[in-house]
Design a protein around this motif. Structure first.
Motif, short mmCIF file in Angstrom:
data_model
loop_
_atom_site.label_atom_id
_atom_site.label_comp_id
_atom_site.label_asym_id
_atom_site.label_seq_id
_atom_site.Cartn_x
_atom_site.Cartn_y
_atom_site.Cartn_z
N ILE A 1 0.84 -1.21 0.00
CA ILE A 1 0.00 0.00 0.00
C ILE A 1 0.87 1.25 0.00
CG2 ILE A 1 -1.60 1.38 1.40
CD1 ILE A 1 -2.90 -1.21 2.31
N ILE A 2 0.59 2.14 -0.94
CA ILE A 2 1.13 3.50 -0.91
C ILE A 2 -0.01 4.42 -0.48
CG2 ILE A 2 2.16 5.39 -2.20
CD1 ILE A 2 3.47 3.42 -4.04
N ALA A 3 0.06 4.93 0.73
CA ALA A 3 -0.99 5.77 1.28
C ALA A 3 -0.77 7.24 0.91
CB ALA A 3 -1.07 5.61 2.79
N LEU A 4 -1.82 8.03 1.08
CA LEU A 4 -1.77 9.46 0.75
C LEU A 4 -2.45 10.25 1.86
CD1 LEU A 4 -1.18 11.76 -1.35
CD2 LEU A 4 -3.47 11.30 -2.27
N ASN A 5 -1.70 11.10 2.55
CA ASN A 5 -2.29 11.96 3.57
C ASN A 5 -3.26 12.95 2.92
OD1 ASN A 5 -1.20 11.04 6.01
ND2 ASN A 5 0.70 12.18 5.71
N CYS A 6 -4.26 13.38 3.68
CA CYS A 6 -5.28 14.29 3.15
C CYS A 6 -4.93 15.73 3.52
CB CYS A 6 -6.66 13.93 3.70
SG CYS A 6 -7.34 12.43 2.99
N THR A 7 -4.39 16.46 2.58
CA THR A 7 -4.10 17.88 2.80
C THR A 7 -5.25 18.76 2.35
OG1 THR A 7 -2.99 17.94 0.64
CG2 THR A 7 -1.60 17.55 2.57
N GLU A 8 -6.16 18.21 1.54
CA GLU A 8 -7.34 18.95 1.07
C GLU A 8 -8.58 18.10 1.31
OE1 GLU A 8 -7.61 21.99 -0.01
OE2 GLU A 8 -5.46 22.46 -0.05
N PRO A 9 -9.06 18.01 2.55
CA PRO A 9 -10.21 17.15 2.84
C PRO A 9 -11.48 17.64 2.15
CG PRO A 9 -9.70 18.56 4.71
CD PRO A 9 -8.59 18.74 3.73
N SER A 10 -12.35 16.70 1.80
CA SER A 10 -13.63 17.04 1.18
C SER A 10 -14.60 17.58 2.22
CB SER A 10 -14.24 15.80 0.52
OG SER A 10 -13.40 15.30 -0.51
N MET B 1 -0.81 19.25 7.79
CA MET B 1 -1.67 18.34 8.55
C MET B 1 -2.41 19.08 9.65
SD MET B 1 -1.66 15.27 7.30
CE MET B 1 -1.91 16.23 5.80
N ARG B 2 -1.76 20.03 10.29
CA ARG B 2 -2.42 20.82 11.33
C ARG B 2 -3.56 21.63 10.74
NH1 ARG B 2 1.67 23.27 12.78
NH2 ARG B 2 1.38 25.25 11.70
N GLU B 3 -3.33 22.25 9.58
CA GLU B 3 -4.38 23.04 8.94
C GLU B 3 -5.53 22.16 8.47
OE1 GLU B 3 -2.43 25.13 5.84
OE2 GLU B 3 -1.43 26.59 7.18
N SER B 4 -5.21 20.98 7.95
CA SER B 4 -6.25 20.07 7.48
C SER B 4 -7.12 19.60 8.64
CB SER B 4 -5.60 18.86 6.79
OG SER B 4 -6.57 17.96 6.33
N ARG B 5 -6.49 19.25 9.75
CA ARG B 5 -7.25 18.81 10.93
C ARG B 5 -8.15 19.93 11.44
NH1 ARG B 5 -6.85 14.71 14.38
NH2 ARG B 5 -4.97 13.99 13.31
N GLU B 6 -7.63 21.13 11.51
CA GLU B 6 -8.42 22.27 11.99
C GLU B 6 -9.61 22.53 11.08
OE1 GLU B 6 -5.57 25.38 12.20
OE2 GLU B 6 -4.70 24.70 14.11
N ARG B 7 -9.43 22.37 9.77
CA ARG B 7 -10.51 22.59 8.81
C ARG B 7 -11.62 21.57 9.01
NH1 ARG B 7 -7.91 21.84 3.77
NH2 ARG B 7 -6.61 23.55 4.52
N ILE B 8 -11.24 20.31 9.23
CA ILE B 8 -12.24 19.25 9.43
C ILE B 8 -12.99 19.46 10.74
CG2 ILE B 8 -12.54 16.78 9.79
CD1 ILE B 8 -10.04 16.38 8.01
N MET B 9 -12.27 19.77 11.81
CA MET B 9 -12.91 19.94 13.12
C MET B 9 -13.83 21.14 13.14
SD MET B 9 -11.88 17.38 14.99
CE MET B 9 -12.20 17.88 16.67
N SER B 10 -13.42 22.23 12.50
CA SER B 10 -14.23 23.45 12.53
C SER B 10 -15.49 23.33 11.68
CB SER B 10 -13.39 24.65 12.04
OG SER B 10 -12.98 24.47 10.70
N CYS C 1 -13.16 12.66 9.39
CA CYS C 1 -12.22 11.64 9.88
C CYS C 1 -11.55 12.06 11.18
CB CYS C 1 -11.19 11.32 8.82
SG CYS C 1 -10.22 12.75 8.26
N ALA C 2 -11.29 13.36 11.35
CA ALA C 2 -10.59 13.82 12.55
C ALA C 2 -11.43 13.55 13.79
CB ALA C 2 -10.27 15.31 12.43
N GLN C 3 -12.73 13.76 13.69
CA GLN C 3 -13.61 13.50 14.84
C GLN C 3 -13.66 12.02 15.19
OE1 GLN C 3 -14.25 15.61 12.38
NE2 GLN C 3 -15.54 17.32 13.01
N MET C 4 -13.43 11.15 14.20
CA MET C 4 -13.48 9.71 14.45
C MET C 4 -12.10 9.12 14.74
SD MET C 4 -16.66 9.52 14.21
CE MET C 4 -16.77 7.79 14.62
N GLY C 5 -11.09 9.97 14.81
CA GLY C 5 -9.74 9.50 15.10
C GLY C 5 -9.10 8.70 13.99
N ALA C 6 -9.55 8.96 12.74
CA ALA C 6 -9.08 8.16 11.60
C ALA C 6 -8.32 8.98 10.55
CB ALA C 6 -10.27 7.48 10.93
#
Length: 325
Positions: A122-131, A192-201, A136-141
């Motif tokens: 598996i080649i994974a890809l971090n989410c820098t631009e979440p939909s 990653m910090r900005e992506s997480r903040e965007r999802i949580m907000s 996922c951040a709220q679910m710890g995933a």
């Protein structure tokens, strides 16, 4: 960790193709789909494909074995499993795969699932631009992967940050050693910090505890009047793993396994005709209970990874997170 220019990723995959079938998201009719990659365009910057990569391990329909009868004796043929490299797997889907491992690989392990897992890199890809549908951040995933990958990519604009997560990842990186440049994760940490903040907000009210506490407060009867019980949410969910089995053909034929869904009216029906969950509201509640409580008890992980596919596919326009407000 290393930097890899985006223009060099196809070359890395071509070299890996000498050892693996490459499965990657490619644009088909304007949508990203996970298919066998033959060297064309990649859709790594597009939204997560609607059909999750877990369906490559538990296909919607598969042959478990073929059976042949001769002179009253049966012989069985089990499908071969080849080596595969899946590209662009998001952190939420990695978490779903980890949860399925705890179910499908517990004794007695599912033979075909086990073979596919052992034969897949598996080649994974971090989410820098979440939909917009992601939580996922709220679910710890997510949105950042921390395990379950062989290589991990983070989109930095003109290049990727590439991290190695396993011996198979070392082998893949060594195939393209001259394409890699030593790097650092300073830019990744910011993204990653900005992506997480965007999802949580986007859904500040949402948490796993709130979702579980609301299960017994929601008016499921009213909600079920909007749901058309099509099962679409189950068939695109990366953690759903219910199935039905049928034998096709006599005296020769095959045993097939097909995806099923507890949302469907016939799922709980018994041979006698009795159905303990005949009403739509019972099945809808059962689906959420399985995601938020039962899978957590069984695996230690919630059965929802916050990918948002259920929202994207719902014909009734039900937004799963909004009902927990």
């Amino acid at each position: 960790m290393f930097f890899l220019e985006k223009k060099d990723l196809p070359e890395l995959l071509r070299r890996a193709g000498a050892f693996f079938e490459i499965i990657a998201p490619v644009p088909i009719n304007g949508e990203p789909q996970l298919v066998s990659w033959k060297g064309g365009d990649l859709a790594l910057s597009s939204p997560n494909p609607l059909m999750p990569p877990t369906r490559l391990f538990l296909p919607p329909r598969e042959t478990l074995f073929a059976y042949l009868q001769e002179s009253g004796l049966y012989t069985f043929e089990v499908p071969e499993v080849g080596k595969r490299l899946i590209v662009g797997v998001r952190p939420c889907d990695l978490r779903a795969l980890s949860m399925l491992d705890r179910i499908m690989l517990s004794e007695p392990a599912d033979e075909l699932y086990s073979k596919r897992r052992r034969s897949t890199a598996i080649i994974a890809l971090n989410c820098t631009e979440p939909s917009d549908s992601c939580f996922c951040a709220q679910m710890g995933a997510g949105p950042e992967a921390d395990e379950g990958f062989d290589l991990l990519l983070t989109d930095l604009g003109e290049r990727y940050l590439l991290e190695i997560g396993s011996p198979a990842g070392i082998m893949l990186a060594n195939l393209s050693e001259e394409l890699l440049e030593r790097g650092d994760d300073a830019e990744k940490r910011r993204l990653m910090r900005e992506s997480r903040e965007r999802i949580m907000s986007a859904r500040p009210w949402l948490s796993q505890d709130r979702m579980r506490s609301r299960l017994r407060e929601i008016d499921w009867r009213s909600l079920s009047k909007e749901c058309i019980s099509c099962g679409g949410c189950s068939f695109v969910c990366p953690t759903c793993h219910c199935f039905t089995i049928a034998d096709l053909g006599l005296p020769d034929g095959e045993r097939i396994r097909c995806a099923d869904s507890c949302i469907l009216s016939g799922f709980h029906r018994m041979a006698s005709g009795a159905n303990p969950k005949a009403r739509p509201e019972e099945r809808l509640l059962s689906w959420y209970m399985e995601k938020l409580e039962h899978m957590l008890i069984r695996t230690g992980m919630p059965g929802c990874v916050g990918c948002g596919r259920c929202d994207r596919v719902c014909f009734s326009g039900l937004h799963r997170t909004d009902i927990f407000r």
